[in-house]
Write an enzyme that holds these catalytic residues in place. Structure first.
Site, PDB file in Angstrom:
ATOM      1  N   ASP A   9       0.863  -1.174   0.000  1.00  0.00           N
ATOM      2  CA  ASP A   9       0.000   0.000   0.000  1.00  0.00           C
ATOM      3  C   ASP A   9       0.907   1.235   0.000  1.00  0.00           C
ATOM      4  OD1 ASP A   9      -2.352   1.682   0.541  1.00  0.00           O
ATOM      5  OD2 ASP A   9      -1.527   1.822   2.565  1.00  0.00           O
ATOM      6  N   ASP A 208      -2.209  -0.746   5.846  1.00  0.00           N
ATOM      7  CA  ASP A 208      -2.507  -0.099   7.128  1.00  0.00           C
ATOM      8  C   ASP A 208      -3.962   0.326   7.292  1.00  0.00           C
ATOM      9  OD1 ASP A 208      -2.439   3.357   6.969  1.00  0.00           O
ATOM     10  OD2 ASP A 208      -2.161   2.119   5.193  1.00  0.00           O
TER      11      ASP A 208
END
Length: 259
Positions: A9, A208
């Site tokens: 990410d 996250d």
């Protein structure tokens, strides 16, 4: 050593909360590539929002728009567009509720509302140079892979109930992503795995946020950032340190990819 593929990410994972790439993170990713591993991006961002990062790291494979536009070795291999008819109806409701929308394809994004403070706050939080111009008809007759709906919790619940064609994923206090129902980073990752034929034990993912949960649940070797969302940490197999505390380096050591 057999080849691995590692998906990262961007926001809150590769980038710190000031949208900077820590030096230790860049060094670690280059080391992975030197070892012969495939380094890939898995993000909710549009492709035009991370071109500089791809160039800086020499990455050609990515999952963008939370899995709706996937590129492998520089070539698009999967496109999953929003239901255009349903989006037109949603746009009518959003206009009634005075909730702005940003429409997005793989090349650009346009807003249906001029000078709205929520759009300004949301886009500025990404710290990108590209700001959506005004074009309220941009969604007509185009394949769009994601849109941004600017409303606050729990205003998005009305849209969730009214439009089962879409999933709504909050990424900012003022904004949610609109993606095709059932679409996810995990789905996009699978399209790349199908191309590579890599065994599940050689697939890794770091994330996250809420839009990483499905990815972190699905990928065998998943790592959540220490300062990530609680749901992301619960979904992952491992939890590393905060992004600003060498979280990527420590996570890669945790799963045995770095010494």
């Amino acid at each position: 050593m057999s080849q691995k593929i590692i998906f990262f990410d961007i926001d809150g994972t590769l980038y710190d909360h000031d949208k900077k790439l820590p030096a230790s993170t860049k060094k670690a990713l280059l080391q992975l590539q030197e070892k012969g591993h495939e380094v890939a991006i898995a993000t909710g961002r549009a492709p035009f929002m991370f071109e500089e990062l791809l160039e800086e790291l020499g990455i050609e494979t990515f999952v963008s728009y939370n899995g709706q536009y996937v590129v492998f070795k520089g070539e698009p291999i999967y496109k999953n567009a929003l239901d255009n008819e349903a989006l037109l109806r949603l746009a009518d409701l959003a206009e009634e509720r005075k909730h702005p929308i940003v429409y997005m394809n793989h090349e650009d994004m346009k807003t249906n509302t001029l000078d709205h403070e929520h759009i300004l706050a949301g886009i500025q939080s990404l710290k990108i140079s590209h700001f959506p111009a005004h074009d309220p008809a941009f969604h007509e007759g185009r394949e769009l892979y994601q849109s941004l709906l600017f409303c606050q919790d729990p205003e998005d619940k009305e849209y969730e109930n009214a439009y089962p064609e879409f999933d709504f994923v909050r990424w900012h206090p003022f904004a949610v992503d609109i993606i095709p129902a059932g679409g996810s980073k995990a789905q996009g990752i699978q399209k790349i795995i199908d191309q590579l034929g890599i065994a599940p034990e050689n697939i890794y993912a770091f994330g996250d946020g809420l839009n990483d949960v499905e990815m972190l649940k699905t990928v065998v070797n998943s790592v959540a950032m220490g300062d990530g969302h609680e749901e992301a940490k619960q979904a992952a197999k491992h939890v590393t340190t905060n992004v600003t505390e060498d979280g990527i380096v420590n996570g890669l050591k945790m799963v045995g990819l770095l010494e």
